[in-house]
Enzyme design. Structure first.
Site, mmCIF file in Angstrom:
data_model
loop_
_atom_site.group_PDB
_atom_site.id
_atom_site.type_symbol
_atom_site.label_atom_id
_atom_site.label_comp_id
_atom_site.label_asym_id
_atom_site.label_seq_id
_atom_site.Cartn_x
_atom_site.Cartn_y
_atom_site.Cartn_z
ATOM 1 N N LYS A 78 13.994 24.961 13.113
ATOM 2 C CA LYS A 78 12.651 25.543 13.268
ATOM 3 C C LYS A 78 12.708 26.616 14.348
ATOM 4 C CE LYS A 78 7.790 24.188 13.957
ATOM 5 N NZ LYS A 78 6.850 23.085 14.266
ATOM 6 N N SER A 158 2.764 22.522 11.124
ATOM 7 C CA SER A 158 3.342 23.826 11.362
ATOM 8 C C SER A 158 4.794 23.954 10.898
ATOM 9 C CB SER A 158 3.297 24.143 12.864
ATOM 10 O OG SER A 158 4.116 23.249 13.585
ATOM 11 N N SER A 182 2.614 18.023 12.764
ATOM 12 C CA SER A 182 3.388 19.152 12.234
ATOM 13 C C SER A 182 4.731 18.789 11.622
ATOM 14 C CB SER A 182 3.617 20.198 13.328
ATOM 15 O OG SER A 182 2.445 20.936 13.552
#
Lengths: 492, 492
Positions: A78, A158, A182
């Site tokens: 990420k 997210s 998330s």
């Protein structure tokens, strides 16, 4: 040779160990898959050369019998994790061109175990969002589509780049972060497994901060075993993070397959929210049945302050974010928009550098910390947070884990909720309380919606009892036998 | 409440005014590393060479408390006879400024590490005043903005960014510039005794914010103005005098004082408005979520307490009671640790008052004149003690001793050696002295004749005799014999 991207992380690990194939071959397969899947917009940066180089080094170590726990395993990272000498953006314009001269502790742990980096995965800007639509680099597309429809769906957020890439087989596993859901909500939207471990389990050092008291790293993977393997490598005490906890990391994989007979599973009645789709209700009921059939004891419990979790979260998280994001001022790194004086430079840089959702949260956070409002908002929210934590503590006197849906719906369409932030925030209603209490939570794919989209169930555990979570999650996985896959419509 | 002293009042056009003063002193912790990072704190390094990723607020960087700094704060608190709070909290003070890279300063707002204490200040005329300490807390220093390096740009030096400061807040217990100056001097003495701050005001290790207000005698406290960052004791005095007079003028002209922050301009000798209360920042303090509360055990505090040195007040009391020194001499000697130690070494086994006279008299004068410190002094405590021994055992007179001392100071020779080599031994042989006296009287018959009527002439004769004996004659003996021979009654 069969398509190496079909393997789970565990299977790839075993195949590499048996020298059925090399990390070079495995990594090559993933690099090709990524190149063919640009439509999904999962990666902000692909580090193909670096990946091949790391794979080569892994193959040498395997040949020498010197393999680490994740030797040669290609992973997606990420883009919230700082990676040395590799562009790190947090999916924000304001970090334009930012190349960290340091490596986050979590990713360093992975490289120490031999993992290979494929690139940096897209996410909501500064991890603020539940649909991966706030990224400066554009929305990530969910590989899943509704039956008979080609409209594009969100992958959750997210960590939408992580969930989408794992579901579309663009990496063997991915790192992700979870501040209010998330990891778990995107996992639920994409038929993947995501675990947010206990707060303090993974180091936050080198992870771009959103809300420090809630942020926690964890993996998104194809199945529960892969999550157990990946979390073990990510986790660990770090003296550079004062909130990380000095506790040995257990072998989570060893928990899998252990019986759940006699395990007390709590069903929090407050999670039956109004307007919840019946198919989510039905999924939850199925989950209860599966665990019951496996010998678990089902207990109804009450978490009375649940309804205050979301409002409290949307005070505490923005408050911390407003302060954490103050460092992006255009002075030392990232975007700088010239101004007539320093204040003008700040204002122009931040106005242009931050997207609408980030600006909204910075404003909310600044407001709730302001003189005259602090007690009414921030202090009150912290008090509520303590009550929510106490709810869980009391529930865990009676039960060992809690079972809930992960999200109140399946994946929705791109642009469907962007106009209404409140309905977007409701996505996190089942996940946010877990962050407020600092507890571990895992989402497991448990079935398909009427429209053919994956739905997840969430298990919540006691602090630092990830082992019980993995054991129960594995039982659900076995019972659910979730084998559905998205069609590879995106392949170029 | 203190009764106002007439000398402290300022006479205005409409009557007398009382000044009320409170100080916030920022004392840099004498520590090699910064409060939350491992970067060096050494003074005078090239700009931006002592900056860690934490100090530069790079993304994902986290603060880790430097326990050495915490110990110094506790040590200082104990030295101020203050309450030590076993649990304190670091807060973020949020504001934007280029020399504050994080966009917030980590400080302690609600729960400081040290609570209430007291400092007794010493004033002329044996007057002493107790000044209450409200609190001491730890905080980060900011960097330094340089506005004079370039015509169109400001530069920022982050070497100071993150350096540990102790902010020591007094109660508004001072009533004159003299008291405020004495307070800073005494605080600096205590800090230096403790070794927790070097107290170098010219290097910025000690700076004071001075809160000034004026009121009519017996009235409520007036509105205060805060004069920021005054960096010398002389300027503190000038700033207070100017500011009090300014406030009185405003009030006597029928105006009101508005609460504001002011700056002292040493060149103009005046204070100027920096920002008003309305322009004051809303700092949005909240607990720093990157740091756990600072928790100390009573054992840790006790261990620090056990290692405290004797402090100036105790030392002064002991010098008065054990050595019989005057409060004035005792105050002078304990003002710093080195002279106090030096004195004690000289006084050991000797007449303590004679030792005090020599140390505070000729010795201090020579140090000041020649630009030496105790540490660099060419005369050791041992040598000075030997010189005193030579006086006491009658080997040399006090007057010769002064000559010997100057020689010692010049070339570092032993006093006994100087006396021997230069034949300075005191002549106590009565017949030799009598012979000298007779010779002088014989050579000056007129004066000898006048001496009966003008006894003051005896002094002239003593001088002549000392001259012919090169000062070696015992002056007391010379005096006695002269008086007798000149026929002056010793009572005269």
């Amino acid at each position: 040779m069969t398509d190496l991207t079909r393997l789970t992380l565990a299977a790839a690990r075993d195949g590499l160990a048996k020298k059925d194939f090399t990390s070079g071959e495995l990594t090559g397969a993933y690099v090709s898959a990524i190149e063919a899947a640009s439509t999904l917009n999962t990666y902000i940066t692909v580090t193909a050369d670096k990946a091949r180089e790391m794979a080569r080094a892994s193959d040498e170590r395997i040949a020498k019998g010197d393999a680490g726990a994740l030797e040669g395993i290609p992973l997606g990272i990420k883009d919230l994790f700082c990676t040395k000498d590799v562009l790190t953006t947090a999916a924000s314009h304001i970090l334009d061109g930012f190349v960290p001269p340091y490596e986050s502790s979590v990713t360093q742990n992975l490289w120490n175990d031999g993992a290979v980096m494929l690139g940096k995965l897209n996410n909501d800007e500064f991890a603020m969002g539940s649909s991966n639509e706030t990224s400066f680099y554009g929305p990530v597309i969910n590989p899943w589509r509704r039956k008979g429809s080609d409209s594009k769906l969100v992958p959750g957020g997210s960590s939408g780049g992580s969930s989408s890439a794992v579901a579309a087989r663009l990496c063997l596993g991915a790192t992700a972060t979870d501040t209010g859901g998330s990891i778990r909500q995107p996992a639920s939207f994409t038929g993947t497994v995501g675990i947010k471990p206990t707060y303090g389990r993974c180091s936050r050092w080198g992870v771009v901060a959103f809300a420090s008291s809630l942020d926690q790293a964890g993996p998104i993977t194809r199945d529960v075993r892969d999550a157990a393997i990946l979390l073990r490598s990510m986790a660990g005490y770090d003296e550079k993070d004062s909130t990380s906890v000095d506790r040995a990391v257990p072998d989570y994989e060893a928990s899998l397959g252990q019986s759940v007979k006699g395990l007390r599973v709590g069903i929090p009645k407050e999670y039956r929210v109004e307007g919840m789709p019946s198919e989510i209700e039905a999924l939850w009921a199925r989950g209860i049945d599966w665990l019951k059939a496996a010998g678990a004891e089902i207990v109804e419990v009450s978490l009375p302050h649940t309804k205050y979790a979301l409002p409290s979260y949307y005070i505490i998280a923005p408050a911390e974010a407003s302060s954490n994001l103050a460092r992006y001022d255009g002075v030392r790194y990232g975007l700088r928009v010239a101004g007539k004086d320093i204040t003008d430079l700040y204002e122009r840089t931040r106005a242009e550098g931050f997207g609408a959702e980030v600006r909204r949260r910075v404003l909310i956070g600044t407001y709730v910390l302001s003189a005259g409002y602090y007690d009414a908002y921030y202090v009150k929210a912290q008090q509520v947070r303590a009550l929510i934590a106490r709810d869980f503590t009391q529930a865990f006197e009676k039960v060992d884990v809690l079972l809930t849906p992960t999200a109140p719906s399946a994946a929705f369409g791109i642009g469907e909720k962007t106009a209404d932030p409140l309905s977007m925030y409701l996505n996190d209603v089942f996940t946010v309380p877990v962050n407020l209490a600092g507890l571990p939570g895992i989402s497991i794919p448990a079935g398909l919606s009427g429209e053919g989209l994956p739905l997840g169930l969430q298990l919540i555990g006691r602090a630092f009892d990830e082992e019980t979570l993995f054991r129960a999650a594995h039982a659900i996985e076995q019972a659910a036998d979730f084998t559905a896959e998205p069609e590879a419509w995106w392949r170029a | 409440m203190r009764e106002p002293r007439k000398e402290d009042l300022i006479e205005g056009a409409t009557g007398p005014w009382e000044i009320v003063l409170g100080l916030e002193v920022h004392a840099q912790v004498a520590s090699k590393a910064k409060l939350f990072s491992g970067a060096s704190t050494e003074f005078g390094a090239e700009p931006n060479t002592q900056v860690s990723f934490v100090d530069a607020a790079m993304p994902g960087m986290l603060p880790v408390i430097n326990w050495y700094c915490v110990e110094q704060a506790v040590r200082t608190g104990l030295g101020l006879k203050a309450q030590i709070n076993l649990r304190s909290v670091f807060d973020r003070k949020n504001y934007f400024y280029p020399d504050l890279p994080q966009g917030y300063q980590i400080s302690q707002f609600k729960y400081p590490v040290v609570g209430e204490g007291v400092i007794v200040i010493d004033l002329p005329g044996q007057r002493s005043v107790s000044v209450g300490i409200e609190r001491l807390h730890l905080e980060q220093d900011a960097g330094k903005s340089l506005h004079d390096q370039d015509p169109s740009n400001s530069f920022v030096d982050l070497n100071r960014s993150g350096v540990a400061l102790m902010e020591i807040v007094s109660r508004p217990d001072m009533r004159s510039a003299e008291e405020a100056q004495a307070y800073v001097r005494k605080l600096r003495t205590i800090l230096r005794y403790l070794g927790t701050c070097d107290g170098n005001m010219d290097e910025g290790s000690l700076r004071a914010d001075v809160n000034v207000s004026v009121r009519r005698i017996g009235a409520e406290l007036g509105t205060r103005c805060e004069i920021k960052n005054v960096n010398s004791i002389r300027f503190i005095g000038q700033a207070i005098e100017y500011e009090a007079r300014r406030q009185i003028d405003v009030l006597e002209d029928g105006g009101v004082i508005t609460q504001e922050t002011r700056l002292f301009d040493p060149r103009a000798g005046e204070t100027r408005s920096m920002r008003s209360k309305e322009e004051a920042h809303d700092y949005r303090y909240f607990p720093d979520p990157d740091l756990l509360p600072l928790v100390l055990t009573q054992n840790q505090v006790d261990a620090i307490a056990a290692s405290l040195p004797e402090l100036p007040d105790e030392k002064k009391a002991r010098f008065i009671s054990a050595y019989g020194l005057s409060p004035y001499d005792a105050t002078v000697l304990v003002a710093e640790r080195a002279p106090a130690d030096f004195y004690e070494a000289v006084a050991k086994g000797r007449d303590p008052k004679l030792a005090a006279n020599w140390v505070t008299g000729d010795f201090f004068a020579a140090l000041a004149r020649e630009g030496f410190t105790i540490e660099t002094s060419p005369v050791s405590a041992e040598a000075l003690g030997q010189l005193i021994d030579l006086i006491v055992d009658g080997t040399i007179s006090g007057r010769i001793a002064k000559q010997v001392f100057e020689k010692m100071f010049k070339d570092g020779r032993d006093p006994a050696k100087i006396v021997e080599e230069e034949g300075l031994r005191q002549v106590t042989d009565l017949s030799a002295i009598e012979a000298s006296i007779d010779a002088v009287i014989a050579a000056n018959p007129d004066k000898a004749a006048q001496a009966k009527d003008k006894p003051n002439l005896a002094g002239w004769f003593v001088g002549q005799v000392m001259k012919t004996t090169s000062g070696k004659a015992n002056p007391q003996v010379v005096n006695e014999i002269l008086l007798r021979k000149l026929g002056i009654s010793s009572a005269g």
